[in-house]
Design a protein around this motif. Structure first.
Motif, PDB file in Angstrom:
ATOM      1  N   ASP A 328     -11.003  -3.173   0.784  1.00  0.00           N
ATOM      2  CA  ASP A 328     -11.131  -3.051  -0.690  1.00  0.00           C
ATOM      3  C   ASP A 328      -9.885  -2.429  -1.350  1.00  0.00           C
ATOM      4  O   ASP A 328      -9.982  -1.551  -2.222  1.00  0.00           O
ATOM      5  CB  ASP A 328     -12.382  -2.210  -1.041  1.00  0.00           C
ATOM      6  CG  ASP A 328     -13.663  -2.787  -0.432  1.00  0.00           C
ATOM      7  OD1 ASP A 328     -13.831  -4.032  -0.507  1.00  0.00           O
ATOM      8  OD2 ASP A 328     -14.418  -2.004   0.179  1.00  0.00           O
ATOM      9  N   PHE A 329      -8.775  -2.895  -0.927  1.00  0.00           N
ATOM     10  CA  PHE A 329      -7.523  -2.314  -1.478  1.00  0.00           C
ATOM     11  C   PHE A 329      -7.313  -2.709  -2.938  1.00  0.00           C
ATOM     12  O   PHE A 329      -6.733  -1.963  -3.717  1.00  0.00           O
ATOM     13  CB  PHE A 329      -6.332  -2.746  -0.601  1.00  0.00           C
ATOM     14  CG  PHE A 329      -5.086  -1.953  -0.894  1.00  0.00           C
ATOM     15  CD1 PHE A 329      -5.023  -0.594  -0.617  1.00  0.00           C
ATOM     16  CD2 PHE A 329      -3.983  -2.559  -1.485  1.00  0.00           C
ATOM     17  CE1 PHE A 329      -3.890   0.135  -0.907  1.00  0.00           C
ATOM     18  CE2 PHE A 329      -2.846  -1.821  -1.782  1.00  0.00           C
ATOM     19  CZ  PHE A 329      -2.792  -0.469  -1.485  1.00  0.00           C
ATOM     20  N   LYS A 330      -7.817  -3.886  -3.268  1.00  0.00           N
ATOM     21  CA  LYS A 330      -7.695  -4.341  -4.668  1.00  0.00           C
ATOM     22  C   LYS A 330      -8.389  -3.330  -5.591  1.00  0.00           C
ATOM     23  O   LYS A 330      -7.850  -2.922  -6.616  1.00  0.00           O
ATOM     24  CB  LYS A 330      -8.324  -5.733  -4.810  1.00  0.00           C
ATOM     25  CG  LYS A 330      -8.199  -6.339  -6.199  1.00  0.00           C
ATOM     26  CD  LYS A 330      -8.769  -7.744  -6.214  1.00  0.00           C
ATOM     27  CE  LYS A 330      -8.665  -8.406  -7.575  1.00  0.00           C
ATOM     28  NZ  LYS A 330      -9.014  -7.587  -8.702  1.00  0.00           N
ATOM     29  N   ASN A 333      -6.384  -0.165  -5.897  1.00  0.00           N
ATOM     30  CA  ASN A 333      -5.274  -0.414  -6.851  1.00  0.00           C
ATOM     31  C   ASN A 333      -5.785  -0.363  -8.279  1.00  0.00           C
ATOM     32  O   ASN A 333      -5.164   0.288  -9.149  1.00  0.00           O
ATOM     33  CB  ASN A 333      -4.697  -1.811  -6.610  1.00  0.00           C
ATOM     34  CG  ASN A 333      -3.398  -1.763  -5.824  1.00  0.00           C
ATOM     35  OD1 ASN A 333      -2.734  -0.740  -5.771  1.00  0.00           O
ATOM     36  ND2 ASN A 333      -3.058  -2.887  -5.195  1.00  0.00           N
ATOM     37  N   HIS A 338      -1.356   1.057  -9.370  1.00  0.00           N
ATOM     38  CA  HIS A 338      -0.485   0.445  -8.356  1.00  0.00           C
ATOM     39  C   HIS A 338       0.362   1.497  -7.594  1.00  0.00           C
ATOM     40  O   HIS A 338       0.599   1.375  -6.395  1.00  0.00           O
ATOM     41  CB  HIS A 338       0.429  -0.574  -9.028  1.00  0.00           C
ATOM     42  CG  HIS A 338       0.913  -1.632  -8.108  1.00  0.00           C
ATOM     43  ND1 HIS A 338       0.152  -2.740  -7.774  1.00  0.00           N
ATOM     44  CD2 HIS A 338       2.064  -1.760  -7.428  1.00  0.00           C
ATOM     45  CE1 HIS A 338       0.843  -3.500  -6.935  1.00  0.00           C
ATOM     46  NE2 HIS A 338       2.018  -2.921  -6.719  1.00  0.00           N
ATOM     47  N   ASP A 342       0.675   2.121  -3.702  1.00  0.00           N
ATOM     48  CA  ASP A 342       1.919   2.167  -2.891  1.00  0.00           C
ATOM     49  C   ASP A 342       1.930   3.394  -1.989  1.00  0.00           C
ATOM     50  O   ASP A 342       2.288   3.322  -0.804  1.00  0.00           O
ATOM     51  CB  ASP A 342       3.148   2.206  -3.803  1.00  0.00           C
ATOM     52  CG  ASP A 342       3.531   0.823  -4.306  1.00  0.00           C
ATOM     53  OD1 ASP A 342       2.857  -0.142  -3.902  1.00  0.00           O
ATOM     54  OD2 ASP A 342       4.498   0.714  -5.085  1.00  0.00           O
ATOM     55  N   ARG A 364       4.436  -4.483   8.925  1.00  0.00           N
ATOM     56  CA  ARG A 364       3.575  -4.808   7.773  1.00  0.00           C
ATOM     57  C   ARG A 364       3.596  -6.330   7.647  1.00  0.00           C
ATOM     58  O   ARG A 364       4.664  -6.927   7.496  1.00  0.00           O
ATOM     59  CB  ARG A 364       4.123  -4.137   6.519  1.00  0.00           C
ATOM     60  CG  ARG A 364       3.210  -4.337   5.300  1.00  0.00           C
ATOM     61  CD  ARG A 364       3.788  -3.650   4.061  1.00  0.00           C
ATOM     62  NE  ARG A 364       2.992  -3.917   2.879  1.00  0.00           N
ATOM     63  CZ  ARG A 364       3.425  -3.759   1.639  1.00  0.00           C
ATOM     64  NH1 ARG A 364       4.663  -3.309   1.431  1.00  0.00           N
ATOM     65  NH2 ARG A 364       2.634  -4.022   0.617  1.00  0.00           N
ATOM     66  N   GLY A 367       1.140  -7.441   1.857  1.00  0.00           N
ATOM     67  CA  GLY A 367       0.059  -6.823   1.078  1.00  0.00           C
ATOM     68  C   GLY A 367      -0.513  -5.618   1.782  1.00  0.00           C
ATOM     69  O   GLY A 367       0.222  -4.676   2.119  1.00  0.00           O
ATOM     70  N   ASP A 368      -1.857  -5.657   2.041  1.00  0.00           N
ATOM     71  CA  ASP A 368      -2.504  -4.518   2.708  1.00  0.00           C
ATOM     72  C   ASP A 368      -2.780  -4.821   4.177  1.00  0.00           C
ATOM     73  O   ASP A 368      -3.668  -4.229   4.785  1.00  0.00           O
ATOM     74  CB  ASP A 368      -3.795  -4.126   1.976  1.00  0.00           C
ATOM     75  CG  ASP A 368      -4.785  -5.292   1.917  1.00  0.00           C
ATOM     76  OD1 ASP A 368      -4.372  -6.437   2.266  1.00  0.00           O
ATOM     77  OD2 ASP A 368      -5.943  -5.069   1.545  1.00  0.00           O
ATOM     78  N   LYS A 434     -14.586  -7.819   8.924  1.00  0.00           N
ATOM     79  CA  LYS A 434     -14.883  -7.754   7.468  1.00  0.00           C
ATOM     80  C   LYS A 434     -16.329  -8.205   7.227  1.00  0.00           C
ATOM     81  O   LYS A 434     -17.084  -7.568   6.489  1.00  0.00           O
ATOM     82  CB  LYS A 434     -13.929  -8.668   6.701  1.00  0.00           C
ATOM     83  CG  LYS A 434     -12.495  -8.183   6.607  1.00  0.00           C
ATOM     84  CD  LYS A 434     -12.253  -7.268   5.434  1.00  0.00           C
ATOM     85  CE  LYS A 434     -10.765  -6.903   5.382  1.00  0.00           C
ATOM     86  NZ  LYS A 434     -10.489  -5.717   4.649  1.00  0.00           N
TER      87      LYS A 434
HETATM   88  N1  LIG Z   1      -0.093  -1.212  -4.656  1.00  0.00           N
HETATM   89  C1  LIG Z   1       0.164  -2.368  -3.981  1.00  0.00           C
HETATM   90  N2  LIG Z   1      -0.750  -3.329  -3.927  1.00  0.00           N
HETATM   91  C2  LIG Z   1      -0.511  -4.472  -3.216  1.00  0.00           C
HETATM   92  C3  LIG Z   1       0.733  -4.658  -2.574  1.00  0.00           C
HETATM   93  N3  LIG Z   1       0.724  -5.877  -1.964  1.00  0.00           N
HETATM   94  C4  LIG Z   1      -0.518  -6.425  -2.229  1.00  0.00           C
HETATM   95  N4  LIG Z   1      -1.250  -5.564  -2.987  1.00  0.00           N
HETATM   96  C5  LIG Z   1      -2.584  -5.745  -3.479  1.00  0.00           C
HETATM   97  O1  LIG Z   1      -3.502  -5.626  -2.425  1.00  0.00           O
HETATM   98  C6  LIG Z   1      -4.686  -6.271  -2.758  1.00  0.00           C
HETATM   99  C7  LIG Z   1      -5.276  -7.017  -1.611  1.00  0.00           C
HETATM  100  O2  LIG Z   1      -6.544  -7.422  -1.934  1.00  0.00           O
HETATM  101  P1  LIG Z   1      -7.320  -8.538  -1.218  1.00  0.00           P
HETATM  102  O3  LIG Z   1      -6.494  -9.069  -0.122  1.00  0.00           O
HETATM  103  O4  LIG Z   1      -7.728  -9.485  -2.259  1.00  0.00           O
HETATM  104  O5  LIG Z   1      -8.581  -7.854  -0.652  1.00  0.00           O
HETATM  105  P2  LIG Z   1      -9.237  -6.476  -0.650  1.00  0.00           P
HETATM  106  O6  LIG Z   1      -9.305  -5.976  -2.086  1.00  0.00           O
HETATM  107  O7  LIG Z   1      -8.471  -5.548   0.258  1.00  0.00           O
HETATM  108  O8  LIG Z   1     -10.564  -6.745  -0.089  1.00  0.00           O
HETATM  109  P3  LIG Z   1     -10.899  -7.009   1.432  1.00  0.00           P
HETATM  110  O9  LIG Z   1      -9.756  -7.548   2.072  1.00  0.00           O
HETATM  111  O10 LIG Z   1     -11.995  -7.987   1.422  1.00  0.00           O
HETATM  112  O11 LIG Z   1     -11.296  -5.695   1.918  1.00  0.00           O
HETATM  113  C8  LIG Z   1      -4.321  -7.177  -3.952  1.00  0.00           C
HETATM  114  O12 LIG Z   1      -4.892  -6.712  -5.150  1.00  0.00           O
HETATM  115  C9  LIG Z   1      -2.808  -7.098  -4.034  1.00  0.00           C
HETATM  116  O13 LIG Z   1      -2.334  -7.209  -5.373  1.00  0.00           O
HETATM  117  C10 LIG Z   1       1.681  -3.635  -2.672  1.00  0.00           C
HETATM  118  O14 LIG Z   1       2.802  -3.708  -2.138  1.00  0.00           O
HETATM  119  N5  LIG Z   1       1.361  -2.503  -3.393  1.00  0.00           N
END
Ligand SMILES: Nc1nc2c(ncn2[C@@H]2O[C@H](COP(=O)(O)OP(=O)(O)OP(=O)(O)O)[C@@H](O)[C@H]2O)c(=O)[nH]1
Length: 444
Positions: A328-330, A333, A338, A342, A364, A367-368, A434
């Motif tokens: 749930d990184f989204k 964020n 943001h 980071d 890495r 993304g996450d 997941k």
């Molecule tokens: N702050 C930040 N956010 C990032 C970066 N790269 C990717 N993201 C964000 O990471 C989030 C990844 O979300 P998703 O892959 O959709 O999934 P999730 O919210 O982690 O949900 P699950 O994977 O199902 O747990 C997105 O909102 C991207 O915008 C980064 O370098 N910095």
């Protein structure tokens, strides 16, 4: 003492004995005449002439009354009376150093002998060596030059004057080799009309001290001329050396200047090279690393994974791949912003490094998502790492006290794997985690 004024004539070119310079009387006879004048009270007025022959004529015709420095001869005694001897010096034979040395006139057979016209050596040679072929020269200096040029074979003259001419003209090739059996016995000559003055002159000569004789000799026979010759010779030798030295100094200065410039350019080049190397290193780092977390990037992790597939194919060792995705990184964020996202990613990367072994390769994926390659590890060993990570994560404190968990998929490399297959299995395993509610580990 008498105050009578007398005219006198001298040899115009017979230094150091006497001579005329700018119509002034110079030489030893000048000093002697001054002393004689001082001691006798006689006054002497110079009558200038062009040559010794002319001076003799002036004495003969009575225009000159006195001549201060001459040898007595029979012929001269016909019109002159003489004082006692003032100065004595030998008359010598001079030859070219390459010729046969001639110690006396008896040795001469056919050689041409130079004698100054009007000098009493003429009378002497005629009288004692009538067979010697005489060649009349105008002055001793002229005779010396003729001898040096090879026009005559022998020259005779007064030792001191001859030496003066040799030194003055730098004629080092000439040598005094003998004595003609005659000495200069120089006296004051007074014409017959004034012969009554001879005793007064003799008395004056008697008063001249040994010290005064010495001083006059030294003053006119010093080494000044020799020094000049030495300076000239030194210049001749030192000149080219000096030129060479100046040339070498200039060349050295130019070389040093160019060497300094080259060194300066080299230093600039080295600093450019070092800056370029730093930039290249940075470029290389950026091409293989993720700038936010300082972990390997996807490109490098893929290359490393491929290497381990090859090793597995060669049967060298095992390797497991750990695929990690933050849960749930989204939401994180969106909730914290943001920047906090980071910071959490950076902290998560640091946690991975702490939990991994030194030999593990961490990257890495994007993304996450993170990937850890565990060389030498079977899936079970990789799981121990995954569990350690989950445990650490539960206890870790993140920015804004954000709660962070992750889902982990594991896959062990097989000898038939391609990079895509191996990754796909790990990715699938992670998705299984997941699907199972997140914050757990699955393997494929
Ligand atoms: N702050 C930040 N956010 C990032 C970066 N790269 C990717 N993201 C964000 O990471 C989030 C990844 O979300 P998703 O892959 O959709 O999934 P999730 O919210 O982690 O949900 P699950 O994977 O199902 O747990 C997105 O909102 C991207 O915008 C980064 O370098 N910095």
């Amino acid at each position: 003492q008498s105050t009578q004024a007398l005219n006198y004539c001298v040899d115009t070119n017979w230094l150091p004995y006497e001579g005329l310079q700018d119509n002034r009387h110079v030489g030893m006879s000048r000093d002697y005449l001054d002393l004689i004048s001082q001691y006798s009270g006689l006054e002497f007025n110079l009558i200038t002439t062009q040559s010794w022959v002319e001076s003799l004529q002036q004495l003969q015709n009575g225009n000159c009354h006195v001549t201060p420095f001459l040898n007595q001869t029979v012929q001269r005694s016909t019109f002159l009376d003489f004082s006692q001897v003032i100065f004595k010096a030998p008359n010598v034979i001079i030859t070219h150093s390459e010729g046969t040395p001639i110690p006396n006139l008896a040795m001469i057979k056919t050689e041409k002998v130079g004698v100054v016209k009007g000098y009493r050596q003429h009378e002497h040679i005629n009288k004692y060596y009538p067979d010697v072929p005489i060649y009349e020269v105008p002055t001793e200096q002229a005779g010396i030059r003729l001898l040096a040029a090879g026009d005559i074979d022998v020259m005779v003259g007064s030792m001191h004057t001859i030496m003066e001419h040799i030194q003055k003209n730098g004629l080092s090739e000439l040598r005094i080799t003998g004595w003609i059996g005659l000495d200069d016995e120089l006296r004051v000559g007074v014409i017959k009309e004034y012969s009554h003055l001879v005793p007064a002159i003799d008395q004056a000569i008697d008063q001249i001290s040994a010290q005064q004789h010495n001083d006059i000799y030294r003053r006119w026979n010093n080494v000044k001329i020799i020094k000049e010759v030495d300076v000239w010779l030194t210049a001749k030798i030192a000149g080219p050396i000096l030129v060479l030295l100046i040339f070498l100094l200039i060349r050295h200065a130019i070389t040093v200047r160019y060497r300094n410039r080259i060194e300066e350019k080299n230093r600039a080049l080295e600093s450019l090279q070092s800056a370029l190397k730093k930039k290249n290193d940075r470029l290389h780092y950026l091409s293989t690393h993720d700038p936010l977390t300082d972990l390997y990037n996807r490109v490098q992790i893929t290359a490393e994974a491929e290497e381990h597939i090859k090793r597995k194919k060669r049967g060298i060792n095992e390797c497991s791949l750990v695929f990690i995705d933050i849960d749930d990184f989204k939401h994180l964020n969106d909730y914290y912003g943001h920047n906090v996202g980071d910071a959490v990613l950076e902290q998560f990367a640091a946690l991975l490094k702490r939990c991994a072994r030194e030999t593990d390769i961490i990257g890495r994926w994007g993304g996450d998502e993170f990937v850890v390659l565990c060389p030498g590890a079977l899936s079970s060993e990789a799981e121990r790492f995954a569990l350690r990570l989950q445990k650490e994560l539960d206890q870790a404190q993140f920015a804004q006290n954000a709660m962070v968990s992750c889902s982990i998929g594991l896959s062990e490399v097989s000898a038939d794997d391609s990079i895509d297959l191996w990754l796909e299995r790990a990715d699938n395993a992670m998705y299984q985690a997941k699907s199972a509610g997140k914050h757990c580990i699955r393997a494929q």
